[in-house]
Scaffold this motif. Structure first.
Motif, PDB file in Angstrom:
ATOM      1  N   GLU A   1       4.538  30.868   1.369  1.00  0.00           N
ATOM      2  CA  GLU A   1       4.569  31.773   2.522  1.00  0.00           C
ATOM      3  C   GLU A   1       5.718  31.434   3.457  1.00  0.00           C
ATOM      4  OE1 GLU A   1       0.776  31.548   4.369  1.00  0.00           O
ATOM      5  OE2 GLU A   1      -0.150  33.017   3.025  1.00  0.00           O
ATOM      6  N   ARG A   2       5.965  30.159   3.629  1.00  0.00           N
ATOM      7  CA  ARG A   2       7.054  29.759   4.521  1.00  0.00           C
ATOM      8  C   ARG A   2       8.399  30.206   3.969  1.00  0.00           C
ATOM      9  NH1 ARG A   2       7.426  24.739   8.400  1.00  0.00           N
ATOM     10  NH2 ARG A   2       9.609  24.886   9.011  1.00  0.00           N
ATOM     11  N   GLU A   3       8.574  30.053   2.666  1.00  0.00           N
ATOM     12  CA  GLU A   3       9.845  30.461   2.054  1.00  0.00           C
ATOM     13  C   GLU A   3      10.029  31.973   2.110  1.00  0.00           C
ATOM     14  OE1 GLU A   3      12.306  28.175   0.850  1.00  0.00           O
ATOM     15  OE2 GLU A   3      10.930  27.114   2.189  1.00  0.00           O
ATOM     16  N   LYS A   4       8.946  32.724   2.064  1.00  0.00           N
ATOM     17  CA  LYS A   4       9.009  34.186   2.117  1.00  0.00           C
ATOM     18  C   LYS A   4       9.045  34.707   3.551  1.00  0.00           C
ATOM     19  CE  LYS A   4       6.591  34.963  -2.279  1.00  0.00           C
ATOM     20  NZ  LYS A   4       5.348  35.475  -2.906  1.00  0.00           N
ATOM     21  N   GLY A   5       8.829  33.833   4.521  1.00  0.00           N
ATOM     22  CA  GLY A   5       8.846  34.256   5.914  1.00  0.00           C
ATOM     23  C   GLY A   5       7.565  34.915   6.365  1.00  0.00           C
ATOM     24  N   THR A   6       6.474  34.733   5.618  1.00  0.00           N
ATOM     25  CA  THR A   6       5.192  35.354   5.971  1.00  0.00           C
ATOM     26  C   THR A   6       4.184  34.345   6.500  1.00  0.00           C
ATOM     27  OG1 THR A   6       4.381  35.096   3.701  1.00  0.00           O
ATOM     28  CG2 THR A   6       5.507  37.162   4.243  1.00  0.00           C
ATOM     29  N   TYR A   7       4.649  33.109   6.723  1.00  0.00           N
ATOM     30  CA  TYR A   7       3.726  32.053   7.119  1.00  0.00           C
ATOM     31  C   TYR A   7       3.199  32.279   8.529  1.00  0.00           C
ATOM     32  CZ  TYR A   7       2.043  27.483   8.648  1.00  0.00           C
ATOM     33  OH  TYR A   7       1.289  26.471   9.162  1.00  0.00           O
ATOM     34  N   SER A   8       1.890  32.097   8.688  1.00  0.00           N
ATOM     35  CA  SER A   8       1.229  32.189   9.997  1.00  0.00           C
ATOM     36  C   SER A   8       0.134  31.139  10.046  1.00  0.00           C
ATOM     37  CB  SER A   8       0.633  33.584  10.203  1.00  0.00           C
ATOM     38  OG  SER A   8      -0.273  33.580  11.291  1.00  0.00           O
ATOM     39  N   LEU A   9       0.198  30.270  11.059  1.00  0.00           N
ATOM     40  CA  LEU A   9      -0.819  29.234  11.179  1.00  0.00           C
ATOM     41  C   LEU A   9      -2.190  29.849  11.423  1.00  0.00           C
ATOM     42  CD1 LEU A   9      -1.229  26.184  11.173  1.00  0.00           C
ATOM     43  CD2 LEU A   9      -0.898  26.199  13.654  1.00  0.00           C
ATOM     44  N   LEU A  10      -2.237  30.886  12.259  1.00  0.00           N
ATOM     45  CA  LEU A  10      -3.508  31.557  12.500  1.00  0.00           C
ATOM     46  C   LEU A  10      -4.015  32.224  11.233  1.00  0.00           C
ATOM     47  CD1 LEU A  10      -3.053  33.179  16.036  1.00  0.00           C
ATOM     48  CD2 LEU A  10      -4.543  31.273  15.398  1.00  0.00           C
ATOM     49  N   GLY A  11      -3.091  32.802  10.470  1.00  0.00           N
ATOM     50  CA  GLY A  11      -3.483  33.411   9.205  1.00  0.00           C
ATOM     51  C   GLY A  11      -4.049  32.383   8.240  1.00  0.00           C
ATOM     52  N   PHE A  12      -3.443  31.202   8.237  1.00  0.00           N
ATOM     53  CA  PHE A  12      -3.916  30.122   7.366  1.00  0.00           C
ATOM     54  C   PHE A  12      -5.335  29.725   7.735  1.00  0.00           C
ATOM     55  CE2 PHE A  12      -4.387  25.422   7.108  1.00  0.00           C
ATOM     56  CZ  PHE A  12      -4.505  25.316   5.725  1.00  0.00           C
ATOM     57  N   TYR A  13      -5.589  29.519   9.024  1.00  0.00           N
ATOM     58  CA  TYR A  13      -6.924  29.111   9.434  1.00  0.00           C
ATOM     59  C   TYR A  13      -7.937  30.250   9.305  1.00  0.00           C
ATOM     60  CZ  TYR A  13      -4.987  24.723  11.053  1.00  0.00           C
ATOM     61  OH  TYR A  13      -4.371  23.484  11.092  1.00  0.00           O
ATOM     62  N   ASP A  14      -7.482  31.464   9.421  1.00  0.00           N
ATOM     63  CA  ASP A  14      -8.353  32.616   9.170  1.00  0.00           C
ATOM     64  C   ASP A  14      -8.855  32.593   7.729  1.00  0.00           C
ATOM     65  OD1 ASP A  14      -9.122  35.640  10.027  1.00  0.00           O
ATOM     66  OD2 ASP A  14      -8.365  35.624   7.955  1.00  0.00           O
TER      67      ASP A  14
ATOM     68  N   LEU B   1       8.924  19.152   8.137  1.00  0.00           N
ATOM     69  CA  LEU B   1       9.844  19.035   7.004  1.00  0.00           C
ATOM     70  C   LEU B   1      10.846  20.181   6.933  1.00  0.00           C
ATOM     71  CD1 LEU B   1       7.457  17.765   4.183  1.00  0.00           C
ATOM     72  CD2 LEU B   1       9.336  16.518   5.246  1.00  0.00           C
ATOM     73  N   GLY B   2      10.499  21.290   7.558  1.00  0.00           N
ATOM     74  CA  GLY B   2      11.430  22.419   7.559  1.00  0.00           C
ATOM     75  C   GLY B   2      11.467  23.133   6.217  1.00  0.00           C
ATOM     76  N   ALA B   3      12.628  23.727   5.911  1.00  0.00           N
ATOM     77  CA  ALA B   3      12.786  24.500   4.679  1.00  0.00           C
ATOM     78  C   ALA B   3      12.500  23.632   3.462  1.00  0.00           C
ATOM     79  CB  ALA B   3      14.196  25.078   4.595  1.00  0.00           C
ATOM     80  N   PHE B   4      11.969  24.269   2.424  1.00  0.00           N
ATOM     81  CA  PHE B   4      11.567  23.517   1.240  1.00  0.00           C
ATOM     82  C   PHE B   4      12.763  22.913   0.517  1.00  0.00           C
ATOM     83  CE2 PHE B   4      10.695  23.377  -3.379  1.00  0.00           C
ATOM     84  CZ  PHE B   4       9.718  22.390  -3.358  1.00  0.00           C
ATOM     85  N   SER B   5      12.641  21.627   0.248  1.00  0.00           N
ATOM     86  CA  SER B   5      13.599  20.896  -0.567  1.00  0.00           C
ATOM     87  C   SER B   5      12.777  19.988  -1.470  1.00  0.00           C
ATOM     88  CB  SER B   5      14.539  20.053   0.306  1.00  0.00           C
ATOM     89  OG  SER B   5      15.228  19.106  -0.478  1.00  0.00           O
ATOM     90  N   ARG B   6      12.896  20.201  -2.762  1.00  0.00           N
ATOM     91  CA  ARG B   6      12.026  19.477  -3.688  1.00  0.00           C
ATOM     92  C   ARG B   6      12.111  17.965  -3.483  1.00  0.00           C
ATOM     93  NH1 ARG B   6      10.321  22.362  -7.564  1.00  0.00           N
ATOM     94  NH2 ARG B   6      12.283  23.491  -7.739  1.00  0.00           N
TER      95      ARG B   6
END
Length: 661
Positions: free
Chosen positions: A53-66, A154-159
């Motif tokens: 979700e973070r990489e796609k720009g759809t990440y939401s902390l409230l959405g995660f906890y929902d 950690l920011g943007a994903f880096s393996r």
């Protein structure tokens, strides 16, 4: 995230052993590792979703906890609510107090803290705690409070970056687990920092697979499945968790996640319809099984048969399917409480309501008034006997020194001085000695430490700190005796526990070793160390020129007497019916004799070798072919192996016969 049916099948591999283990079926002594499999799966799924979700720009902390609330809370709240009426009518006050507190803590997702605080020798047994299994949910939810912050930092994903951080955190957590195992093993089991590395194992898998196609390696995937099954069938309660041993099921689960490609052998096996079906209802099955098993034990006069437990497993699965279909699924697809605000509001109300009821039951000491409302006066009087006591444990010294003998009774002109050394069984027997010290005019000295056998120069194998303190305490007691005017020493303990185990089999926590922190004690080494420790104790007391009397342990019961009493209360029977039920619960003499045979043999042999004496108290509890916990209107045991006040006073005449005029 692409659906992987083999993950649901892996959930079945996790939940079935857990259920069978808690049901007490033979052959699955390591079934508890299913929880560790769940941790890895959970860490993998959540990390994959959050990074994606973070990489796609759809990440939401409230959405995660929902989503977490929709996944966890409805089924949890429903099961918790269903346990309340059964617990109210079936569970006695002391156990209900523990249940109520665990209910409150479960609603707040901190039940692991409750079990850390109440994981001692005198706390409720695991098989009698309806909500014990909620500790793992608490650990997961605490992880989910912290983990999104780690990903944000950690920011943007880096393996490479993510893998190094996950590996570093895992190493720290595993180090904490190993340290906790050696110093605080009981608390370590429930301690979140000691468990985080298992969830991070799943996160490591997510970082490795992120943005890559699923690799196939049938050998590694099958090896992973074999590692899990090896633990299920070959591990036992003597294998302390979490520890390096936990690496086996954790790495095994990781291998399946990493290498069980859809077209591979392992994935095909795990994707079979029955496996996936059980996996889909695994969360609800996990929630239901423990309270059902525990409540059945509260209603039984003996350990439920395997046949009955098999039926209860089927009941758990049936309720799990109904809960999945009519509770879990509707909430997850937003057919109920579709809006986030309504969901969060309802969740808050549920948490507050459950926690409030739980804390109310805790504050009110398990609400013993329930007995007055539904029981007879006769049963109420019997219930009161569990809490009878006398202030026989007050030292006469103004400031008693910890680890040293203290004086409990000092007559004006004592004819002798008697010391009582031992564990909590000695403590439970103190009323008998206190009574005799007044009637026979002797000074009574106490040297008692719970879960600490009166052995010399050897260690308990669990918990370095506790083992060291026990070792030092017994050394200090003997030094106090040596050179004093004490002329008689009674040694009292639950000898069989330290010599060979309990009625359920070996209890690795109370193994004896001549080496501190010995985690690899063998059966032969255990017995040799027990004999060595008792031999050293008797040798030291012989050099001190005191008379020594080894008191055989009282015949322990299989079932908690208070549970049987509460059964009689809730069934509403007559005095005759209640006492008939009591009799059904008495343990057979041959069971006790088999359990204590080795320890009593060692006591007799070493007593003869050192000029000591032995004393058996069994005649007080004999009734035909059973040993009783209830006799002539008196409750003799407050739990399975500790005497009540009346039980202690009932053995006083036998003790008196050993005292010289």
């Amino acid at each position: 995230m692409k659906y992987r049916p083999e993950i649901d099948g892996l959930r079945a591999v996790a939940v079935v052993p857990v259920i069978l283990f808690h049901a007490g079926f033979p052959g699955v002594s390591g079934g508890y590792v299913g929880v560790d499999v769940f941790f890895v799966i959970s860490g993998y799924l959540i990390t994959t979703i959050l990074i994606d979700e973070r990489e796609k720009g759809t990440y939401s902390l409230l959405g995660f906890y929902d989503r977490r609330a929709r996944r966890i809370l409805p089924a949890l709240f429903f099961v918790l609510l269903c346990t309340i009426p059964f617990a109210w009518y079936w569970i006695p006050p002391d156990a209900f107090e523990d249940y109520a507190r665990s209910l409150a803590f479960a609603a707040l997702f901190i039940s692991n803290i409750h079990f850390i605080e109440h994981s001692g020798y005198f706390d409720a047994a695991a098989q009698l705690r309806p909500l014990l299994h909620t500790w793992s949910l608490a650990v997961e939810e605490q992880y989910y409070l912290l983990f999104p912050l780690v990903l944000w930092a950690l920011g943007a994903f880096s393996r490479r970056k993510h893998l190094w951080v996950f590996l570093g955190l895992s190493g720290i957590s595993l180090g904490i687990a190993e340290w906790g195992l050696r110093n605080y093993p009981l608390e370590n089991f429930f301690f979140t920092p000691s468990r985080l590395w298992e969830l991070l194992g799943g996160s490591i898998c997510a970082a490795i697979l992120m943005g890559r196609s699923q690799p196939r390696n049938d050998i590694l995937a099958l090896t992973g499945l074999a590692m899990i099954l090896f633990c299920v069938f070959w591990y036992g309660t003597g294998v302390r968790f979490p520890s390096l041993y936990t690496l086996v099921p954790v790495v095994g689960t990781m291998l399946i996640i990493l290498f069980a490609a859809t077209d591979g052998w392992t994935a095909r096996l795990l994707s079979l319809r029955p496996m996936v079906a059980i996996g889909l209802i695994s969360y609800s099955a996990y929630l239901w099984h423990q309270p059902i098993f525990v409540l059945a034990r509260y209603r039984s006069v003996s350990e439920p048969s395997h046949a009955l437990m098999g039926l209860l497993i089927l009941l758990s699965l049936a309720l799990a399917w109904l809960t999945w279909k009519f509770v879990e699924a509707p909430f997850r697809r937003r057919a109920i409480l579709a809006g986030r605000a309504s969901l969060l509001t309802t969740s808050a109300v549920g948490i507050i309501a459950l926690a409030s009821f739980g804390f109310w039951g805790d504050v009110n000491k398990g609400v013993p008034e329930r007995l007055d409302r539904i029981g007879s006066e006769y049963l109420s009087d019997l219930s009161a006997q569990f809490n009878e006591w006398r202030p026989q444990d007050i030292c006469t010294e103004v400031e008693p020194v910890p680890g040293k003998l203290c004086t409990l009774h000092q007559p004006d002109n004592p004819v002798s001085r008697v010391a009582l050394l031992g564990d909590s069984h000695a403590q439970a027997m103190l009323p008998a000695f206190a009574e005799l010290s007044r009637t026979r005019n002797f000074t009574l000295m106490r040297g008692v430490r719970a879960a600490c056998p009166p052995l010399l120069g050897v260690y308990l194998t669990y918990g370095r700190q506790d083992a060291r303190e026990c070792f030092d305490t017994m050394q200090a007691y003997v030094r106090d005796i040596d050179g004093s005017d004490i002329d008689t020493v009674f040694l009292v303990a639950r000898w069989s526990l330290y010599a060979s185990g309990n009625l359920a089999g070996e209890d690795a926590g109370f193994m004896i070793s001549d080496t501190l922190g010995d985690q690899f004690q063998t059966q032969a080494g255990w017995k040799a160390s027990f004999e060595l420790g008792l031999d050293r104790m008797l040798s030291a007391l012989r050099k001190a020129d005191v008379r020594v009397i080894l008191v055989h342990e009282v015949p322990q019961q299989r079932i908690f007497p208070e549970n049987i009493l509460w059964q009689a209360v809730s069934l509403g029977g007559t005095k005759t019916a209640a006492e008939a039920r009591f009799k059904q619960s008495f343990i057979r003499r041959d069971e006790v004799d088999a359990l204590t045979g080795y320890a009593n043999k060692v006591l007799s042999q070493l007593a003869e070798a050192h000029g000591a004496e032995t004393l058996s108290l069994n005649t007080v509890f004999e009734d035909e072919d059973a040993y009783v916990w209830f006799k002539d209107g008196n409750v003799l045991f407050r739990d399975t192996d500790h005497l009540t006040l009346r039980g202690a006073l009932s053995v006083a005449p036998l003790i008196a016969e050993t005292l010289r005029p």
